[in-house]
Write an enzyme that holds these catalytic residues in place. Structure first.
Site, PDB file in Angstrom:
ATOM      1  N   CYS A 184      -9.642  13.812   4.737  1.00  0.00           N
ATOM      2  CA  CYS A 184      -8.842  13.840   3.556  1.00  0.00           C
ATOM      3  C   CYS A 184      -9.515  13.845   2.135  1.00  0.00           C
ATOM      4  CB  CYS A 184      -7.399  13.041   3.462  1.00  0.00           C
ATOM      5  SG  CYS A 184      -6.459  13.432   2.274  1.00  0.00           S
ATOM      6  N   CYS A 285      -3.034   9.274   6.115  1.00  0.00           N
ATOM      7  CA  CYS A 285      -2.384   9.355   4.735  1.00  0.00           C
ATOM      8  C   CYS A 285      -1.331  10.398   4.561  1.00  0.00           C
ATOM      9  CB  CYS A 285      -3.761   9.846   4.088  1.00  0.00           C
ATOM     10  SG  CYS A 285      -4.519  11.620   4.740  1.00  0.00           S
TER      11      CYS A 285
END
Length: 493
Positions: A184, A285
């Site tokens: 990410c 996340c």
């Protein structure tokens, strides 16, 4: 007490506002939907002094807040730049990124906050009783309103699915355990987002990560920037940033790299942030409130397989699919007579091998292979026999040696040798490498054992290859080991 008020720096007469994002992103392939800019509630005046004052004056929204700020807190916010910088601040709604924004603002920089909505599929939004990102955005709005900072909401749903989530699913199908947070940061926060705002003349992108970026002060455009350990070793997040490129690092500023976590909490109170008591986010996340097993089940499905004891080949039970398990996993096996640990997976036959001897001395795990290297400087370090490494997020390091070689197809593969055993190595995770305080890069762990792997017996291999496993009958009745019975009797005395 003599105080230097920096109101003029905090609120310049001519405020720099970026052009409407829609006019820029219409010329890019990315799909962005952006919110309106939110209006402020109050403006602060900060005073710089040698120490944090023991109190703050709390006033209404029509008044101003006055308190002292130790200038050392700004040391990672580029306070000595020759001009106020234009900074794009990634704001999550959490405490860390909010304090990072306020520190940059206090340093006199012109900030624009961006909230990244990186949900993975629109049809998943009905999976929760409430929108998982709704509270985050509410907090982000209030934080920005306090200091007259514009906030934009950026949708990176498609990019996140293509660059991160799809990769995770394929890795799990192959029996590996990828790290979504590393991906990410590399592909989305400091990848797709940085690319999208490249035409907006921001000097830097900032976030609330616990790491330090050092930029070489020179007129040479080829001068290197360095990723260094945070002052808070427990919270240090260089592991998650270890796969960044030099180009990404050059554009990055991390205000919290010089501040311990407990001091960040104190600053949140001094700034009177609405999220000052909010808990830190945990887990992957993008998952929010959904359980990881539910995500895997929805996107990969379930397929019943068998669990075999590695040493004997005994049929112990069944499982939902090998992709739900990782090497070293203990929880979720639902086997009596344990503790049992996952020691190997047969991806082809959907078989999970387990053992109660995972930590035995004769099964050493001091060597593993790493591929897909990315060195932050662009080239590997000179002294490969004097490195330190992390094989997971946390404060612990290993001294290690790294031997590099080329495979037949020209791929670069490294063999890492540790001075002691590590039972938690998992293929697909990252190994980050360090020279003293500097993170020099990382690579993907290719497999978690020495070349011979965990010693799964021949009988267990043969059973795993059976086409009709229904002939195995019922699972064997697991008997506790004598040493386990002794330990349990001692605990109950």
């Amino acid at each position: 007490m003599l105080r230097t008020t920096i109101t003029a720096l905090l609120h310049p007469t001519t405020k720099l506002h970026p052009p409407p994002l829609t006019t820029i992103f219409n010329r890019t392939p990315l799909r962005f939907i952006l919110s309106q800019t939110y209006t402020p509630l109050a403006k602060p005046i900060l005073s710089i002094n040698a120490t944090l004052s023991s109190h703050a004056i709390t006033q209404t929204s029509s008044q101003q807040q006055l308190f002292d700020l130790d200038r050392t807190y700004l040391s990672c916010s580029m306070p000595n730049s020759q001009r106020p910088l234009k900074v794009a601040v990634l704001l999550s709604g959490g405490v860390d990124s909010s304090v990072a924004l306020r520190l940059l603002h206090a340093a006199g920089h012109s900030c624009t906050a961006f909230y990244l909505k990186i949900w993975f599929q629109e049809d998943f939004e009905n999976f929760w009783s409430q929108c998982p990102w709704e509270d985050d955005l509410k907090y982000a709005k209030v934080v920005c309103n306090q200091v007259d900072v514009p906030l934009e909401v950026v949708h990176l749903t498609d990019e996140y699915w293509d660059k991160v989530v799809s990769y995770l699913i394929e890795e799990y199908k192959c029996g590996r355990t990828p790290n979504p947070d590393v991906l990410c940061n590399t592909r989305i926060k400091f990848g797709a987002f940085m690319d999208a705002i490249s035409n907006m003349d921001f000097d830097y992108v900032a976030s609330g990560h616990y790491a330090k970026v050092t930029h070489t002060v020179t007129n040479d455009n080829d001068a290197l920037s360095f990723l260094e350990l945070s002052k808070d070793m427990v919270k240090d997040q260089t592991y998650f940033l270890s796969y960044l490129s030099q180009a990404q690092l050059k554009r990055l500023v991390l205000p919290l790299g010089c501040i311990p976590k407990d001091e960040v909490r104190k600053l949140a109170q001094k700034f009177d942030l609405p999220n000052q008591d909010r808990k830190d986010s945990q887990g992957i996340c993008f998952l929010g409130k959904i359980k990881f097993s539910e995500f895997v089940a929805r996107h990969i499905g379930e397929k019943e397989g068998i669990i075999l004891e590695a040493e004997t080949g005994d049929f112990l039970g069944s499982h939902r699919g090998f992709w739900f398990y990782t090497i070293g996993q203990r929880q979720g096996l639902k086997l009596a007579g344990g503790p049992w640990y996952v020691v190997e997976k047969d991806v082809k036959n959907n078989v999970v091998f387990v053992s109660r001897n995972y930590y035995s001395v004769d099964k050493r795990r001091r060597s593993f292979h790493v591929g897909s290297f990315r060195w932050i400087s662009g080239s590997p370090p000179r002294h490969l026999n004097q490195l330190r490494c992390k094989v997971r997020h946390g404060p612990d390091f290993y001294n290690c040696t790294l031997h590099m070689e080329l495979t037949e197809d020209g791929t670069e593969v490294g063999t890492v040798q540790l001075p002691e055993d590590d039972q938690g190595l998992a293929a697909g995770q990252f190994a980050a490498f360090y020279e003293e305080q500097v993170c020099v890069g990382s690579g993907v762990i290719l497999e978690s054992w020495d070349d011979n792997g965990f010693p799964v017996c021949e009988k267990a291999r043969e059973i795993a290859n059976l086409e009709d496993k229904s002939k195995l009958g019922k699972p064997v009745k697991i008997k506790p080991r004598p040493e386990d019975c002794l330990r349990n009797s001692v605990l109950t005395m």
